[in-house]
Write an enzyme that holds these catalytic residues in place. Structure first.
Site, PDB file in Angstrom:
ATOM      1  N   ARG A 170       0.825  -1.209   0.000  1.00  0.00           N
ATOM      2  CA  ARG A 170       0.000   0.000   0.000  1.00  0.00           C
ATOM      3  C   ARG A 170       0.864   1.266   0.000  1.00  0.00           C
ATOM      4  NH1 ARG A 170      -4.203  -0.072   4.612  1.00  0.00           N
ATOM      5  NH2 ARG A 170      -2.435  -0.803   5.828  1.00  0.00           N
ATOM      6  N   ARG A 278      14.960   7.787  11.790  1.00  0.00           N
ATOM      7  CA  ARG A 278      14.360   9.111  11.670  1.00  0.00           C
ATOM      8  C   ARG A 278      14.664   9.957  12.901  1.00  0.00           C
ATOM      9  NH1 ARG A 278       7.802   7.933  12.159  1.00  0.00           N
ATOM     10  NH2 ARG A 278       7.821   6.859  14.164  1.00  0.00           N
ATOM     11  N   GLU A 298      15.580   7.774  16.441  1.00  0.00           N
ATOM     12  CA  GLU A 298      14.890   6.495  16.588  1.00  0.00           C
ATOM     13  C   GLU A 298      15.735   5.379  15.963  1.00  0.00           C
ATOM     14  OE1 GLU A 298      10.678   5.126  14.907  1.00  0.00           O
ATOM     15  OE2 GLU A 298      10.524   6.834  16.274  1.00  0.00           O
ATOM     16  N   TYR A 346      -0.176  -5.155  14.046  1.00  0.00           N
ATOM     17  CA  TYR A 346       0.127  -3.734  14.109  1.00  0.00           C
ATOM     18  C   TYR A 346      -1.149  -2.937  13.839  1.00  0.00           C
ATOM     19  CZ  TYR A 346       2.032   0.853  13.453  1.00  0.00           C
ATOM     20  OH  TYR A 346       2.276   2.194  13.600  1.00  0.00           O
ATOM     21  N   ASP A 348      -2.946   1.055  13.785  1.00  0.00           N
ATOM     22  CA  ASP A 348      -2.928   2.500  13.970  1.00  0.00           C
ATOM     23  C   ASP A 348      -3.852   2.830  15.139  1.00  0.00           C
ATOM     24  OD1 ASP A 348      -1.153   3.167  11.923  1.00  0.00           O
ATOM     25  OD2 ASP A 348      -2.746   3.151  10.410  1.00  0.00           O
TER      26      ASP A 348
END
Length: 368
Positions: A170, A278, A298, A346, A348
């Site tokens: 995606r 990041r 991170e 996982y 969101d």
């Protein structure tokens, strides 16, 4: 006796506790950390709300869930528009016309599509077998080499050729000059931080932090008619089918005596040489004007027992192991398993909240 013992004061547990209390149920919420909120917890440093466990940007297309979270706290207008840094070259994410212009010097969507199609054909991939092949078939070799390969291999600690294709199916690609990372209609950060939202959810609910369920399991199980469990599902069943694998993260947070370090909340480092994936500059999530700034580097790491588990590794081996634990969980009549760790998935944030609300309605009925 409580109606529910809720193990974990993260999003799933907090939503369940709030909704159960509304329905007249008594709850005890426990968490092994010294704070509520799970991974959405904010720590105030130098007057800035720091996302202690990595950047959490709320986004959803579900108006019901957007209205729900806004009933606890007002959300600001923050829009996620990360930047990619590849050896000092800066590119906009997600991949869009700004990215293509910087990369190839092209100016029209048709030129961008032609360039990607040329590289797809040159790669000769018809049936992608792994992440590398899937990425190249979607965006070509240039974008893959500069903006995907290094970041992804750092994130997962594995060669892109050894990662399943579905991880990147995606991948957002836009042929417009639009830097908004998410396609969702609603997006923002709670004004004052996520702690405000979680505190409102748990208002009037008994909460105990710094408490490990497994250290006093027998006594805790006697305290309530039912348990809502949001921890690691393999740990609940004493690892009898083996240990499920995760990727973990380490964070290095620094207070800098300047007012603006990188000019953006999120900058991804996509080269393989930079050890972190990041840098987050937290003040930009809330449009801060403080004299100082706080940044967090991170670092993805291999997960060991005792580390914080962040990303489930949903490969064939782990998925088969999880199925065995799911079968055990389905036979537990007085335990509700919810959240990313208990379902080895996982999520969101909006998905966790949606799952918790569905669970509540199934367990206790719709309050309207």
């Amino acid at each position: 006796m409580y109606d529910y013992l809720i193990v974990g004061a993260g999003l799933f547990g907090s939503v369940f506790a709030y909704e159960a209390k509304r329905r007249g149920k008594t709850c005890l919420v426990i968490d092994k950390r010294n704070h509520i909120g799970g991974n959405v917890y904010n720590e105030e440093i130098a007057g800035i709300n720091v996302h202690k466990y990595g950047a959490h940007i709320f986004h959803t297309n579900n108006k019901k869930i957007w209205d729900y979270v806004n009933s606890f706290v007002e959300f600001n207008r923050y829009t996620n528009a990360p930047i990619a840094n590849y050896n000092g070259e800066l590119y906009n994410l997600p991949f869009n016309m700004n990215t293509f212009n910087k990369l190839w010097g092209i100016i029209t969507p048709e030129q961008a599509k032609q360039k990607i199609e040329e590289q797809r054909k040159a790669a000769g991939i018809t049936d992608p077998k792994n992440l590398e092949e899937q990425a190249i078939s979607l965006v070509g070799t240039d974008i893959y080499e500069k903006l995907i390969k290094g970041y992804t291999e750092k994130q997962w600690g594995r060669s892109a050729k050894d990662l399943p294709a579905f991880i990147i199916k995606r991948l957002p690609v836009r042929f417009t000059y639009d830097n908004n990372y998410f396609n969702d209609k609603y997006q923002g950060i709670p004004i004052g931080g996520y702690n405000v939202m979680i505190e409102k959810m748990l208002e009037g609910v008994e909460v105990r932090t710094d408490v490990d369920f497994f250290e006093e399991r027998e006594s805790f199980e006697k305290l309530a008619n039912k348990i809502v469990y949001t921890g690691m599902i393999d740990q609940y069943f004493d690892y009898q089918h083996g240990i499920l694998d995760y990727r973990s993260l380490q964070f290095e947070t620094k207070v800098l005596d300047i007012d603006n370090y990188q000019g953006n909340a999120v900058v991804n480092y996509t080269d393989k040489e930079t050890p972190y994936t990041r840098i987050i500059e937290h003040k930009h999530f809330e449009f801060g004007t403080q004299d100082k700034t706080v940044i967090t580097e991170e670092y993805p790491t291999e997960w060991q027992q005792g580390d914080e588990p962040y990303y489930p590794i949903n490969d064939d081996k782990n998925n088969e192991t999880y199925k065995k634990y799911k079968a055990l969980a389905d036979n537990e009549s007085n335990v509700i398993f919810g959240g990313r760790l208990a379902t080895y998935k996982y999520y969101d944030m909006h998905q966790v909240i949606g799952s918790a609300l569905t669970t509540v309605e199934k367990e206790l009925g719709d309050l309207g």
